[in-house]
Design a protein around this motif. Structure first.
Motif, PDB file in Angstrom:
ATOM      1  N   LEU A   6       0.811  -1.221   0.000  1.00 11.00           N
ATOM      2  CA  LEU A   6       0.000   0.000   0.000  1.00 11.00           C
ATOM      3  C   LEU A   6       0.845   1.272   0.000  1.00 11.00           C
ATOM      4  CD1 LEU A   6      -2.704  -1.003   2.645  1.00 11.00           C
ATOM      5  CD2 LEU A   6      -2.835  -1.180   0.136  1.00 11.00           C
ATOM      6  N   VAL A   7       2.134   1.137   0.302  1.00  7.74           N
ATOM      7  CA  VAL A   7       3.003   2.304   0.420  1.00  7.74           C
ATOM      8  C   VAL A   7       3.455   2.779  -0.958  1.00  7.74           C
ATOM      9  CG1 VAL A   7       5.210   3.144   1.337  1.00  7.74           C
ATOM     10  CG2 VAL A   7       3.761   1.639   2.715  1.00  7.74           C
ATOM     11  N   ARG A   8       3.311   4.066  -1.172  1.00 11.89           N
ATOM     12  CA  ARG A   8       3.790   4.720  -2.396  1.00 11.89           C
ATOM     13  C   ARG A   8       4.783   5.791  -1.973  1.00 11.89           C
ATOM     14  NH1 ARG A   8       1.527   0.941  -3.614  1.00 11.89           N
ATOM     15  NH2 ARG A   8      -0.134   0.592  -5.087  1.00 11.89           N
ATOM     16  N   CYS A   9       5.769   6.040  -2.826  1.00 14.63           N
ATOM     17  CA  CYS A   9       6.776   7.046  -2.528  1.00 14.63           C
ATOM     18  C   CYS A   9       6.873   8.036  -3.677  1.00 14.63           C
ATOM     19  CB  CYS A   9       8.135   6.398  -2.281  1.00 14.63           C
ATOM     20  SG  CYS A   9       8.163   5.317  -0.831  1.00 14.63           S
ATOM     21  N   TRP A  10       7.051   9.291  -3.320  1.00 14.23           N
ATOM     22  CA  TRP A  10       7.242  10.367  -4.293  1.00 14.23           C
ATOM     23  C   TRP A  10       8.685  10.822  -4.190  1.00 14.23           C
ATOM     24  CZ3 TRP A  10       8.144  15.716  -3.310  1.00 14.23           C
ATOM     25  CH2 TRP A  10       8.094  16.520  -4.443  1.00 14.23           C
ATOM     26  N   SER A  11       9.358  10.898  -5.319  1.00 13.87           N
ATOM     27  CA  SER A  11      10.745  11.372  -5.367  1.00 13.87           C
ATOM     28  C   SER A  11      10.749  12.794  -5.900  1.00 13.87           C
ATOM     29  CB  SER A  11      11.589  10.468  -6.273  1.00 13.87           C
ATOM     30  OG  SER A  11      11.611   9.160  -5.765  1.00 13.87           O
ATOM     31  N   PRO A  12      11.192  13.755  -5.105  1.00 11.75           N
ATOM     32  CA  PRO A  12      11.170  15.150  -5.545  1.00 11.75           C
ATOM     33  C   PRO A  12      12.048  15.375  -6.775  1.00 11.75           C
ATOM     34  CG  PRO A  12      11.631  15.002  -3.192  1.00 11.75           C
ATOM     35  CD  PRO A  12      11.706  13.614  -3.748  1.00 11.75           C
ATOM     36  N   PRO A  13      11.545  16.125  -7.754  1.00 18.37           N
ATOM     37  CA  PRO A  13      12.377  16.466  -8.909  1.00 18.37           C
ATOM     38  C   PRO A  13      13.580  17.281  -8.434  1.00 18.37           C
ATOM     39  CG  PRO A  13      10.120  17.281  -9.187  1.00 18.37           C
ATOM     40  CD  PRO A  13      10.227  16.705  -7.817  1.00 18.37           C
ATOM     41  N   GLY A  14      14.725  16.994  -8.976  1.00 17.68           N
ATOM     42  CA  GLY A  14      15.922  17.728  -8.585  1.00 17.68           C
ATOM     43  C   GLY A  14      16.607  17.188  -7.350  1.00 17.68           C
ATOM     44  N   GLY A  15      16.105  16.093  -6.803  1.00 17.60           N
ATOM     45  CA  GLY A  15      16.766  15.479  -5.656  1.00 17.60           C
ATOM     46  C   GLY A  15      15.997  15.634  -4.362  1.00 17.60           C
ATOM     47  N   GLY A  16      16.507  15.021  -3.360  1.00 19.55           N
ATOM     48  CA  GLY A  16      15.862  15.024  -2.048  1.00 19.55           C
ATOM     49  C   GLY A  16      15.382  13.631  -1.694  1.00 19.55           C
ATOM     50  N   TRP A  17      15.004  13.484  -0.453  1.00 20.54           N
ATOM     51  CA  TRP A  17      14.563  12.184   0.049  1.00 20.54           C
ATOM     52  C   TRP A  17      13.183  11.838  -0.470  1.00 20.54           C
ATOM     53  CZ3 TRP A  17      16.109  10.536   5.598  1.00 20.54           C
ATOM     54  CH2 TRP A  17      17.494  10.614   5.743  1.00 20.54           C
ATOM     55  N   ASP A  18      12.953  10.524  -0.686  1.00 19.75           N
ATOM     56  CA  ASP A  18      11.632  10.025  -1.057  1.00 19.75           C
ATOM     57  C   ASP A  18      10.653  10.324   0.078  1.00 19.75           C
ATOM     58  OD1 ASP A  18      12.782   8.861  -3.318  1.00 19.75           O
ATOM     59  OD2 ASP A  18      12.987   6.900  -2.365  1.00 19.75           O
ATOM     60  N   LYS A  19       9.432  10.698  -0.264  1.00 19.55           N
ATOM     61  CA  LYS A  19       8.365  10.945   0.708  1.00 19.55           C
ATOM     62  C   LYS A  19       7.360   9.805   0.553  1.00 19.55           C
ATOM     63  CE  LYS A  19      10.371  14.945   1.176  1.00 19.55           C
ATOM     64  NZ  LYS A  19      11.594  14.937   1.908  1.00 19.55           N
ATOM     65  N   CYS A  20       7.200   8.982   1.599  1.00 18.05           N
ATOM     66  CA  CYS A  20       6.407   7.758   1.481  1.00 18.05           C
ATOM     67  C   CYS A  20       5.137   7.839   2.337  1.00 18.05           C
ATOM     68  CB  CYS A  20       7.252   6.563   1.877  1.00 18.05           C
ATOM     69  SG  CYS A  20       8.757   6.422   0.849  1.00 18.05           S
ATOM     70  N   PHE A  21       4.050   7.318   1.780  1.00 15.79           N
ATOM     71  CA  PHE A  21       2.724   7.480   2.374  1.00 15.79           C
ATOM     72  C   PHE A  21       1.848   6.283   2.050  1.00 15.79           C
ATOM     73  CE2 PHE A  21       2.976   9.275  -1.815  1.00 15.79           C
ATOM     74  CZ  PHE A  21       1.825   8.842  -2.456  1.00 15.79           C
ATOM     75  N   CYS A  22       0.747   6.142   2.770  1.00 19.25           N
ATOM     76  CA  CYS A  22      -0.231   5.090   2.494  1.00 19.25           C
ATOM     77  C   CYS A  22      -1.076   5.514   1.297  1.00 19.25           C
ATOM     78  CB  CYS A  22      -1.121   4.852   3.711  1.00 19.25           C
ATOM     79  SG  CYS A  22      -2.474   3.689   3.387  1.00 19.25           S
TER      80      CYS A  22
END
Length: 147
Positions: free
Chosen positions: A72-88
């Motif tokens: 159920l977990v999805r992650c968003w990777s910010p354009p240009g770098g940065g840590w993945d942001k993961c959510f339900c």
């Protein structure tokens, strides 16, 4: 979609710190305590949470284990770098961020824990971007302008 009864949690390791999402579909445990905690005032955290700052606990990602709901977990990777942001993906609850190049570096959202994580925020990061509508409290915590 099959619903789970609220309040009925799957079995966890005896000494593990546990947590999960709002709908209960994602459950996790930590087999080591968090290392530290911080508030982040960056604009990404403001937009991601809808609040002035995000409170996160730094953990060893190797101590993080899904008990249920990893799919159920999805992650968003910010354009240009940065840590993945993961959510339900069901309820949208923000769960953690992780270094995309090294998953042993993670930050769990303090609100995702079921009980006291044993750490308190000791600093405020990215205060140069603090929300104008909510002044930073005079709490004595170290303030870092950028990162």
């Amino acid at each position: 979609m099959r619903r789970r009864a609220i309040g009925r949690l799957p079995p966890m390791a005896e000494d593990a710190l546990t947590g999960g999402c709002l709908c209960g579909g994602v459950r996790f445990e930590l087999t080591e305590p968090p290392k530290s905690a911080t508030y982040c005032h960056c604009t990404r955290c403001q937009r991601r949470t809808g609040t002035a700052a995000s409170a996160s606990a730094a953990i060893n990602g190797e101590a993080f284990h899904y008990v249920q709901g990893e799919e159920l977990v999805r992650c968003w990777s910010p354009p240009g770098g940065g840590w993945d942001k993961c959510f339900c993906s069901v309820c949208g609850a923000h769960l953690f961020s992780r270094n995309p190049d090294d998953h042993s570096e993670m930050g769990i959202r303090m609100g995702a824990f079921d009980s006291d994580p044993g750490v308190r925020p000791t600093k405020r990061k990215y205060v140069a971007y603090a929300a104008c509508w909510e002044p930073i409290p005079d709490d004595g915590l170290e303030r870092v302008q950028e990162g």
